[in-house]
Scaffold this active site. Structure first.
Site: not given
Ligand code: NAD
Length: 295
Positions: A65-66, A96, A171, A246
């Site tokens: 999740l975000p 994260t 991390k 973030k």
């Molecule tokens: P993203 O925004 O693409 O995906 C998050 C998903 O969560 C979205 O599809 C959103 O609709 C869903 N969501 C939000 N609230 C929700 C709820 N209440 N119920 C169900 N679904 C819900 O983000 P991401 O890039 O996939 O990142 C996700 C996590 O991974 C974050 O914490 C980010 O910091 C971490 N992360 C991302 C990366 C990267 O390169 N993108 C790398 C390492 C870690």
């Protein structure tokens, strides 16, 4: 094979869920976006229309999740999934978030007889798609051993950093160092170029000298020095400046709590913050190179 409830199938969670399907697990997915659910359903996951449908009867729940607020609302407060999760279900939150959010989840889960761990990842979208992510786990020894087989189906390395919240702390430390190192690398490369050096030659020299580091060796920020990195593709793809901001924000929050001195981390946060505000938020974090170039 396990029944896995997956919550949050965005950029990272989508491919991670698909890798669990590929490994033979029965995956039931939920996201606020129906379009994203359709993509994982096409790859063989089952779609759920409410979060409660993915958690009841699951052996393992994985969430991606975000933010910490969204994660806590989902499990503890507004949606309160912990009220309906079975006591035999292992909760693995891969988002994260701040170590405090992960500890809040673990404590609230424990009060209901449920085990929850934090398992944030390193490796980005490319690693999620390729199934080569690094998981950094915070939780008990037993929970770590129980989570390892499922995490191994989505990644290459699974580390146990310590108790609940330790995965997030490790991390955050790594990403703060990465930001500082990337800025230093970009600064040194620009100083060289401004003094008549070829950035490729300078990179080769520093790689055989004491300035060698990960950013220089595998993720050179100067355009044209290295093939296959975001710097040679107009800084598209990779790890967004917004996400680095973030993580640096979380690092500064943690430092405040522990009263740690993080002057370099603070400076990195200011520089990445300025870079993001100037319209580079969606670019890869190596685009910080542009801040050192003459306008
Ligand atoms: P993203 O925004 O693409 O995906 C998050 C998903 O969560 C979205 O599809 C959103 O609709 C869903 N969501 C939000 N609230 C929700 C709820 N209440 N119920 C169900 N679904 C819900 O983000 P991401 O890039 O996939 O990142 C996700 C996590 O991974 C974050 O914490 C980010 O910091 C971490 N992360 C991302 C990366 C990267 O390169 N993108 C790398 C390492 C870690």
């Amino acid at each position: 094979m396990a029944t896995i409830g997956f919550i949050g199938v965005g950029n990272m969670g989508g491919p991670m869920a698909m890798n669990l399907v590929k490994a033979g697990h029965c995956v039931i997915a939920y996201d606020l976006s129906d379009a994203l659910l359709d993509i994982v359903a096409e790859a063989g996951a089952e779609k759920a229309s409410v979060a409660s449908d993915v958690v009841v009867g699951a052996d393992v729940i994985v969430s991606m999740l975000p933010s910490g607020k969204i994660m806590e609302n989902l499990y503890i407060h507004e949606t309160a999934l912990l009220d309906i999760i079975d006591q035999n279900t292992l909760v693995i939150d891969c988002s994260t978030v701040a170590p405090e959010n992960s500890r809040n989840l673990a404590v609230a889960a424990e009060a209901k007889g449920i085990v929850a761990i934090d398992a944030p990842v390193s490796g980005g979208v490319g690693g999620a798609v390729a199934g080569t992510l690094t998981f950094i786990v915070g939780g008990s020894d037993t929970a770590f051993e129980n989570a390892k087989p499922v995490l191994s189906d989505m990644g290459k390395n699974v580390f146990h950093a310590g108790g609940n919240g330790a995965g997030q702390a490790a991390k955050i430390c790594n990403n703060m160092l990465l930001a500082i190192q990337m800025i230093g690398t970009a600064e040194a490369l620009q100083l060289g170029v401004d003094n008549g050096l070829d950035p490729k030659v300078l990179s080769e020299i520093m790689l055989q000298s004491s300035g060698k580091n990960w950013s220089l060796e595998l993720y050179n920020p100067y355009p044209g020095v290295m093939d296959g990195v975001p710097a040679s593709n107009e800084y598209k793809g990779g790890f967004q400046v917004n996400l680095m901001n973030k993580d640096l924000g979380l690092a500064m929050e943690v430092a405040l709590h522990s009263k740690s001195a993080t002057p370099m981390g603070n400076l990195a946060k200011s520089l990445y913050g300025m870079h993001g505000r100037k319209g580079s938020g969606a670019l890869d974090f190596s685009s910080i190179q542009n801040m050192f170039k003459e306008e």
